[in-house]
Design an enzyme around this catalytic site. Sequence first.
Site, short mmCIF file in Angstrom:
data_model
loop_
_atom_site.label_atom_id
_atom_site.label_comp_id
_atom_site.label_asym_id
_atom_site.label_seq_id
_atom_site.Cartn_x
_atom_site.Cartn_y
_atom_site.Cartn_z
N CYS A 186 0.85 -1.20 0.00
CA CYS A 186 0.00 0.00 0.00
C CYS A 186 0.88 1.25 0.00
O CYS A 186 0.63 2.21 -0.73
CB CYS A 186 -0.91 0.01 1.22
SG CYS A 186 -2.04 -1.38 1.33
N CYS A 224 -19.70 -10.73 12.15
CA CYS A 224 -18.51 -11.48 11.73
C CYS A 224 -17.36 -10.52 11.48
O CYS A 224 -17.52 -9.30 11.57
CB CYS A 224 -18.79 -12.29 10.47
SG CYS A 224 -19.07 -11.27 9.01
N ASP A 250 18.61 -0.85 32.63
CA ASP A 250 19.14 0.29 33.38
C ASP A 250 19.54 -0.24 34.76
O ASP A 250 18.97 -1.22 35.25
CB ASP A 250 18.08 1.36 33.51
CG ASP A 250 18.57 2.54 34.32
OD1 ASP A 250 19.66 3.05 34.02
OD2 ASP A 250 17.88 2.93 35.29
#
Length: 899
Positions: free
Chosen positions: A94, A168, A593
């Site tokens: 797309c 659906c 960290d």
Amino acid sequence: MPTDPVCGMEVREENAAAKLEHAGTIYYFCNTSCKDVFEENPEQYIESEEKGKEESCPVPAPGEEQPAETEGGNASGAGASSTLALTGMSCASCASNIEKALQKTPGVLSASVNFPASQARIEYDPDAASEDDLVAAVEKAGYGAQPKGEKDDEGAASCTLSLSGMTCASCANNIEKALSKTPGVLSASVNFPAERASVSYDPSAVSADDLIGAVGGAGYGAEILSDEEPGGEGEQQDAELAATRRKMIVAWSITLPMMAIMAAHMFFNVPVPAYDILMLAMALGVITLSGKETFASATKSMLHLSPNMDALIALGTAAAFVTAPLAALVPGIDNYSGVAAMILAFHLAGRYIEAMARGRASRAIRELMEMGAKSARVLRDGEEVEVPIGEVQEGDVMVVRPGEKIPADGVVTEGRSSVDESMATGESIPVTRGKGDEVIGATVNQDGILKVEATKVGKDSFLSQVVELVREAQATKVPIQAFADRVTGYFVPAVISISIITFIMWMVFPAQFQSVADRASGFLPWVDPALGRFSLAVFAAIAVMVIACPCALGLATPTALMAGSGRGAQNGILIRSGEAIELMKDVGTIVFDKTGTLTRGEPVVTDLAPLGGTDERDLLYLAATLENNSEHPLARAVVAKAEEEGVGELGDSSDFRAVTGRGITGSVDGRRIAVGTRALMEEEGIDYSAAEGAMTELEENARTTMLVAVDGKVVGALGLADTLKPGSVDAVNELRKMGFEMVMISGDNPRTARAIAKEAGIEGVLADVMPDEKAAEIKRIQSETGPVAMVGDGINDAPALAQADVGIALGTGTDVAIESGDITLVRGELGAVVSAVKLSRATFLKIKQNLFWAFFYNVVAIPTAMLGLLHPVMAPIAMALSSITVISNSIRLQWEDIR
């Protein structure tokens, strides 16, 4: 602050992507493309350095297409630029289509589409093209677009719609398309199992009523989901389930006697007067009494040229039903009207069972909302008053007795008790809470009376935040779902076409299909080759139409996400983004960290090294008595250690003096005391050589060392450290077994950092890294090793968490809405990281299994039905079973061991 000489953006020196020295001056650049442009003609940019500061760099980053050159010079200087927010994209193809459409537009100099960000950046000649032309080009290519300015980033609104009328996955797809095509909508995501749509839009271009209108225009219902009535959606689901159950009961009350009559007539030759008319009448009763909504939904969807699952059922039922009048008019045609009733009855039974299963998959949110207290006992004018939970305000003092739920988040002002926080953290062992401690609303006070000042109520409460985060996760889509969504979008029209083709092929090539029926009739009793060609063709066409099931495809991902996110919420793991679940499978390195993540984040006294005959108790007594005058974290740690060791009541001190960065001095019980660094001892003229060996040993073990001197003589040393959290070592070992490489990142010096990492069992160490440099380090690791997960506190580590492919933020008390984390861990301990990884892997495995079975079912079922090997009555049973299988597989996540 320096500015990039090419684009004019402000650039911090430490964050610059590149720097270059020219004619004795150092220039900083926001990206390497700007640096390259500068090197080509530095004088041009040095002369024009007075340009205004930019908020974003117009020069494409490396990898983006460079603006085309025009006769007037560089396009970026002569042309205009625009960023479009795109909608309707479902894959990289797309993005490629949009990019090509834009590049072909007259006046466009360059176009680059970012699929993940759903944005397009275009350089164009404003004399030859406008933003409206760009939008039109995108829309002509079949997608949506809107110019994106600052308002889109800061002024975009979002809402959640409660949907009705969906039956659906195709319905969900149709609604999503309708919303995405609405002007002003930036993004839309529909969750079929949850019957909800999440929409982000520009409020200046579209309103919430317009969104509801767009859904209505597609043939469905919608209303704004209210946060004020969290139980409303559950009541709606219950009402819909009850309605489906009524329709099913009515259908079967007619169909069961009908089936008994059919069996007696067909298998035992019992004469039934007016058999065909009776079948027709009973089938008509089922269709009119129980099938009205199905046929109405089918009609709407076909009128909108977007047929859904109901369209397949309606067409199959209608095709079977019309054989009754045809059989009366045309010899050789069998009456299938009874089959029409059975198709509809089995369909409604399957729909009811599926709805119940969907409810189980989504029950986590309902259970969470039901956990909260319904009322609270608050102090008003010194009197205890019981009020509804909605009337509790911030600042109210709540009285909580043993066995009661804490009504709202707050801080204990009086009392001490054990609190069961399992609903928030998943941990069954109660924790002790006393004055000054945070408590979470809906947790259970066990054995003492507590007075709690409410700090967060309503939408700001912990429980509301968790519910919102779970909803947010369930509204997101996993990248792997994109293909299934595309298939669902074309599924029903394709099945209708296949059904028509099946009928034609049976009519045109009867001999080939008849031979298959002859062989199958030996072991499939419902295959009857003796039926006429037309009857066999109708038989196969109806079976194809009714057995095909897009629902299983549409349910595969969202039901797994719903079950997984709900399971996580029950165990203190809040998944913010479904995409993180898929990305987690590719992560090879986890970066931790140090402070507050691997360690507690606060110093504690770990070692006592007395000298010259001084015992540990005296050493601690003297140091704690003096440190009791200070609020420094190290001072508090020394005092806490004295309390822990039972030193007793501290003595009197005087002449207290704090020396910044070095320590403290003063008098305790008439003796001169100094507690601090070597520098402090030197300043006080105290010889500390006798303690040098002990200090060196402590420092090599990553301890902060404090010397203690009495009347000019060193009597010992204290070692302090930010210690590992309980369970950190076990969690690191477990993650290593799961195949992860681990790295610790810290601002500490290399020696201290390596010592902590060694204690935790982590080999990779990045030391001397400042907070604003962590994101760059994450980016470097990504370039070297691939996808990275970052575990941090979500505050100081926010940029690094955002840079990581998966950001895992440790929650702090009742604050779980950490924007920078894809996954938030309420427990705040590393064992929860292991659970989060296990849950992510288990959820993604379910998604893959669901998609496999959904595709496998349709790939096998449709060709089998085309060959006439499936009875139309069996088709809706098999169709319902496919959806139920997918949902049931997702529900199994509720029992997944993620510890």
